[in-house]
Design an enzyme around this catalytic site. Structure first.
Site, PDB file in Angstrom:
ATOM      1  CG  HIS A 127     -45.382 -55.197  29.094  1.00 41.77           C
ATOM      2  ND1 HIS A 127     -44.120 -55.647  29.408  1.00 41.77           N
ATOM      3  CD2 HIS A 127     -46.233 -55.895  29.895  1.00 41.77           C
ATOM      4  CE1 HIS A 127     -44.203 -56.562  30.355  1.00 41.77           C
ATOM      5  NE2 HIS A 127     -45.472 -56.732  30.679  1.00 41.77           N
ATOM      6  CD  GLU A 128     -50.107 -55.816  30.095  1.00 41.13           C
ATOM      7  OE1 GLU A 128     -50.562 -56.981  30.039  1.00 41.13           O
ATOM      8  OE2 GLU A 128     -49.324 -55.442  30.988  1.00 41.13           O
ATOM      9  CG  HIS A 131     -47.832 -60.441  28.438  1.00 39.97           C
ATOM     10  ND1 HIS A 131     -46.815 -61.247  28.891  1.00 39.97           N
ATOM     11  CD2 HIS A 131     -47.866 -59.377  29.286  1.00 39.97           C
ATOM     12  CE1 HIS A 131     -46.259 -60.706  29.963  1.00 39.97           C
ATOM     13  NE2 HIS A 131     -46.880 -59.579  30.231  1.00 39.97           N
ATOM     14  CD  GLU A 188     -44.933 -59.640  33.434  1.00 36.66           C
ATOM     15  OE1 GLU A 188     -44.838 -58.704  32.625  1.00 36.66           O
ATOM     16  OE2 GLU A 188     -46.018 -60.058  33.848  1.00 36.66           O
TER      17      GLU A 188
END
Length: 262
Positions: A127-128, A131, A188
């Site tokens: 997930h990070e 980004h 997100e």
């Protein structure tokens, strides 16, 4: 009149840039900074954090986190501004992790109490990293630049004290620096989708993402949520979206990484 014309020209210019830039899910983005600028900013911020925060010396924990992170970054396309991802484990009770432009990944030991399996840790790291791949920091910094500096986008001193709060927030480091986290729910949710695809390609079980966010919900205890959840969608919305996305992922046939949990 000339001032108004100048503003209109800049607005038209930035709109054109936004129309020509799109996220991995096809969403239009406003991107005003180069990959080189963002990588430099990410590297500078990461060095500051390593100087100011305690780094874990636990070899077992470091090996475990490095293993999970490497399994994912091995499936990330080559990046133009760096060749290797740097992973640092910070010794802190924060339930958090982040990734910065320039290939910098930070994981807090507190996260390992909630992401209790390699697959769950891979959910967060994926997930990070998503980004970064989706240019969310660049997008947020670009928006802040237009809002806070009178549209003088070419005169930004990246990393300078005048822009410290803006840049740190844009990089997703709001909790650490007392700034409101910048990523909105759209970003997100987008990072959830891209990160889930990335972890699945790397051989991790995407269904474990659902268990992770159940753990996150329990960790919040009905009070202040963990730092990682500060601007995220609600637990029920996220779990529902992840369940739907997990069921639609193709079989990537990747070999499951063997990462021994500390």
């Amino acid at each position: 009149m000339r001032t108004w014309t100048k503003v209109c020209c800049i607005a038209a210019f930035t709109s054109a840039i936004a129309a020509c830039s799109s996220s991995p899910t096809g969403r239009n983005q406003l991107i005003l900074f180069s990959d080189a600028q963002m990588s430099q900013l990410g590297a500078q911020s990461f060095e500051q954090m390593k100087q100011q925060q305690k780094i874990s010396q636990d070899q077992t924990v470091n090996a475990y986190v490095q293993c999970v992170a490497k399994a994912i970054t091995d499936h990330v396309p080559p990046q133009p501004e760096f060749s290797e991802w740097e992973v640092v484990v910070f010794d802190s009770d924060q339930v958090n992790a982040f990734a910065l432009p320039g290939g910098k990944i930070g994981v807090y030991t507190g996260l390992l109490k909630v992401a209790v399996t390699p697959d769950q840790l891979a959910t967060v790291i994926g997930h990070e990293i998503a980004h970064v791949l989706a240019d969310h920091s660049n997008e947020r910094l670009s928006q802040s630049q237009l809002a806070n500096t009178g549209l003088q986008i070419t005169n930004v001193a990246l990393g300078g004290s005048e822009y410290r709060n803006v840049t740190m927030a844009a990089l997703g480091l709001g909790v650490q620096y007392g700034v409101i986290l910048p990523y909105g729910r759209t970003q997100e949710s987008e990072a959830d989708i891209v990160g889930l695809e990335l972890m699945a390609k790397s051989g991790f079980d995407p269904n474990q993402s659902i268990e992770l966010w159940k753990n996150m919900s329990k960790a919040s205890g009905g009070s202040q949520p963990p730092e990682l959840l500060s601007t995220h969608p609600s637990h029920s919305t996220r779990i529902s979206d992840l369940r739907q996305k997990s069921s639609s992922l193709p079989n990537y046939n990747a070999t499951k990484p063997t990462c021994n949990k500390a």
